[in-house]
Design a protein around this motif. Structure first.
Motif, PDB file in Angstrom:
ATOM      1  N   ILE A 195      -2.973   9.129  -2.689  1.00  0.00           N
ATOM      2  CA  ILE A 195      -3.028   9.263  -1.227  1.00  0.00           C
ATOM      3  C   ILE A 195      -4.187  10.174  -0.828  1.00  0.00           C
ATOM      4  O   ILE A 195      -4.958   9.867   0.083  1.00  0.00           O
ATOM      5  N   GLY A 196      -4.310  11.305  -1.529  1.00  0.00           N
ATOM      6  CA  GLY A 196      -5.370  12.251  -1.219  1.00  0.00           C
ATOM      7  C   GLY A 196      -6.757  11.675  -1.403  1.00  0.00           C
ATOM      8  O   GLY A 196      -7.694  12.031  -0.676  1.00  0.00           O
ATOM      9  N   ASN A 197      -6.888  10.770  -2.354  1.00  0.00           N
ATOM     10  CA  ASN A 197      -8.191  10.152  -2.622  1.00  0.00           C
ATOM     11  C   ASN A 197      -8.405   8.857  -1.855  1.00  0.00           C
ATOM     12  O   ASN A 197      -9.416   8.174  -2.057  1.00  0.00           O
ATOM     13  N   GLY A 198      -7.471   8.519  -0.965  1.00  0.00           N
ATOM     14  CA  GLY A 198      -7.617   7.318  -0.165  1.00  0.00           C
ATOM     15  C   GLY A 198      -7.476   6.026  -0.949  1.00  0.00           C
ATOM     16  O   GLY A 198      -8.002   4.992  -0.544  1.00  0.00           O
ATOM     17  N   GLN A 199      -6.751   6.076  -2.062  1.00  0.00           N
ATOM     18  CA  GLN A 199      -6.575   4.898  -2.914  1.00  0.00           C
ATOM     19  C   GLN A 199      -5.254   4.198  -2.600  1.00  0.00           C
ATOM     20  O   GLN A 199      -4.367   4.759  -1.946  1.00  0.00           O
ATOM     21  N   ASP A 200      -5.123   2.981  -3.073  1.00  0.00           N
ATOM     22  CA  ASP A 200      -3.855   2.274  -2.963  1.00  0.00           C
ATOM     23  C   ASP A 200      -2.795   3.013  -3.774  1.00  0.00           C
ATOM     24  O   ASP A 200      -3.074   3.522  -4.862  1.00  0.00           O
ATOM     25  N   ILE A 201      -1.567   3.061  -3.251  1.00  0.00           N
ATOM     26  CA  ILE A 201      -0.480   3.760  -3.929  1.00  0.00           C
ATOM     27  C   ILE A 201       0.166   2.824  -4.942  1.00  0.00           C
ATOM     28  O   ILE A 201       0.544   1.698  -4.613  1.00  0.00           O
TER      29      ILE A 201
END
Length: 447
Positions: A411-417
């Motif tokens: 989430i912090g890196n803006g990636q898919d969970i």
């Protein structure tokens, strides 16, 4: 007999008895209406927009240097993005992960730190975290913590604690022999908590939460397992709670704002020989209420344990969800003003509403469900979901903790969970963990 009305907020000691008919009536109502209710805190006068609280988890998204303690603990853009995402989830109260008050006494690498001895307190960065977390109307609370003896020997070989009781090794992680805090050392700890609260207040936070659970320093003072002192900070329960009460008073003195929320995360019991029991927790909770604590979040267990409830299993929906909800109910029945948060083990909106309707909690805390679905609360309040996403992990609480940490980083890196309700993703994650982490820790995680 006084009739029962499902959406009236009765004082606990005036709860009408629920008949079979009234329980049936409750089941006919949408639990979302109850969870949507705002909650006003008795001492600060602040109001949370609904009954949901995002509970603290260790994000480990701050800067860290092995060689320079001054390069540790700075909030990063990943941390800001994480809280901006949770804010979009319409959560009433957002509690941050454990902010450490000493740069060389950390729960883990990557902890955020507010230390009066650092050249910078990162006020601008904390202001940005507060802005992100409050962007959709949530109250934001900074959890303050000191690990005490629970700090890896690789971070701090000389931990400080109430007494010289060493933390047992866990999963291959070693801990140093703690040095008992002197009275001056205790005063320094109290002042550090107060200073960190002052910084957060300046940054725009609505309050703080003292971590008095899970075997960390303030919890270590409460239990005779780790507190063998014979001075005014040991012996009787009132003495053992003294450092907590002094810390609350010091925070009020430092912040100088009656609307600043002070809360406590408290073990209802330690589930350890000579550990804190529920009767002692009731006494501590009453002292906290007298000290003006707005809400108490109920938890349990110590660092080396993974207890859930006194029966060591979560309730079913037909009885009650929530690992500690029975303890929350006991504490709440002994309080007049302070609100009670029950966290852990909730899966359905009906189970959450049931805890409130039964008088077990004023607020429902969620942690790991919000790493899998950061917008879960919003979706529940909109009526789009009525339960949290499950997972396909084997029975391993530690493995789930590691998986949630991975989701926080995503989430912090803006990636898919990563969807751990997918068996393929679970198998791939387990294989990766077994390959990357040391054998001793791997054995602890997967056994």
């Amino acid at each position: 007999m006084q009739p029962f009305h499902p959406f009236v907020q009765y004082p606990f000691d005036q709860q009408p008895e629920q008949t079979t008919t009234s329980r049936y009536m409750v089941s006919m109502f949408n639990p979302v209406e109850l969870l949507r209710q705002p909650v006003t805190f008795p001492f600060s006068g602040r109001t949370a927009k609904n009954r949901f609280l995002k509970s603290a988890m260790s994000e480990r998204l701050a800067t860290f240097s092995n060689f320079d303690p001054c390069g540790r603990g700075q909030p990063t853009e990943e941390l800001v993005r994480l809280y901006e995402t949770w804010a979009k989830g319409d959560i009433g109260i957002i509690v941050t992960g454990n902010i450490q008050i000493k740069k060389d006494h950390l729960e883990a690498t990557g902890n955020t730190i507010i230390d009066k001895d650092l050249p910078s307190v990162y006020l601008r960065e904390w202001t940005e975290v507060a802005r992100a977390a409050k962007s959709q109307g949530s109250l934001v609370i900074g959890q303050l913590s000191h690990p005490g003896r629970q700090v890896s020997i690789n971070i701090q070989p000389y931990p400080e604690a109430p007494s010289d009781v060493e933390q047992p090794s866990i999963g291959g992680v070693l801990f140093g022999q703690p040095m008992p805090l002197t009275k001056d050392g205790i005063k320094d700890i109290v002042n550090r908590f107060a200073y960190a609260a002052f910084v957060l207040h300046r940054a725009g936070f609505d309050g703080v939460q003292l971590h008095v659970a899970h075997g960390y320093l303030l919890s270590q003072f409460l239990t005779t397992t780790t507190n063998m002192r014979t001075d005014e900070y040991g012996g009787s329960l009132v003495n053992r709670a003294q450092i907590i009460l002094e810390t609350i008073a010091a925070i009020r003195q430092a912040v100088q704002s009656p609307s600043f929320i002070i809360s406590v995360k408290l073990n209802a019991q330690d589930s350890a020989p000579q550990g804190l029991c529920i009767e002692e927790s009731i006494m501590v909770a009453k002292l906290l209420e007298i000290a003006g604590v707005d809400f108490i979040e109920v938890s349990g267990g110590a660092y080396e344990q993974n207890i859930r409830s006194s029966r060591d299993k979560p309730y079913t929906v037909e009885t009650r969800e929530g690992y500690f909800v029975e303890y929350a109910e006991i504490l709440r029945s002994n309080l007049d003003l302070s609100k009670v948060v029950a966290t852990g083990g909730f899966q359905t909106s009906q189970g959450m509403a049931d805890a409130v309707l039964r008088g077990a909690a004023d607020i429902i805390g969620l942690a790991r469900p919000l790493t899998a679905e950061p917008l879960l609360v919003r979706d529940i309040l909109r009526g789009e979901k009525n339960r949290a996403k499950g997972d396909k992990f084997p029975e391993s609480p530690m493995l789930r903790f590691v998986a949630s940490a991975a989701q926080i980083a995503e989430i912090g890196n803006g990636q898919d969970i990563t969807d751990f309700d997918n068996a393929f993703h679970v198998a791939r994650f387990i294989a990766k963990m077994q390959k990357e982490i040391p054998a001793a820790i791997s054995e602890a995680l997967f056994s």
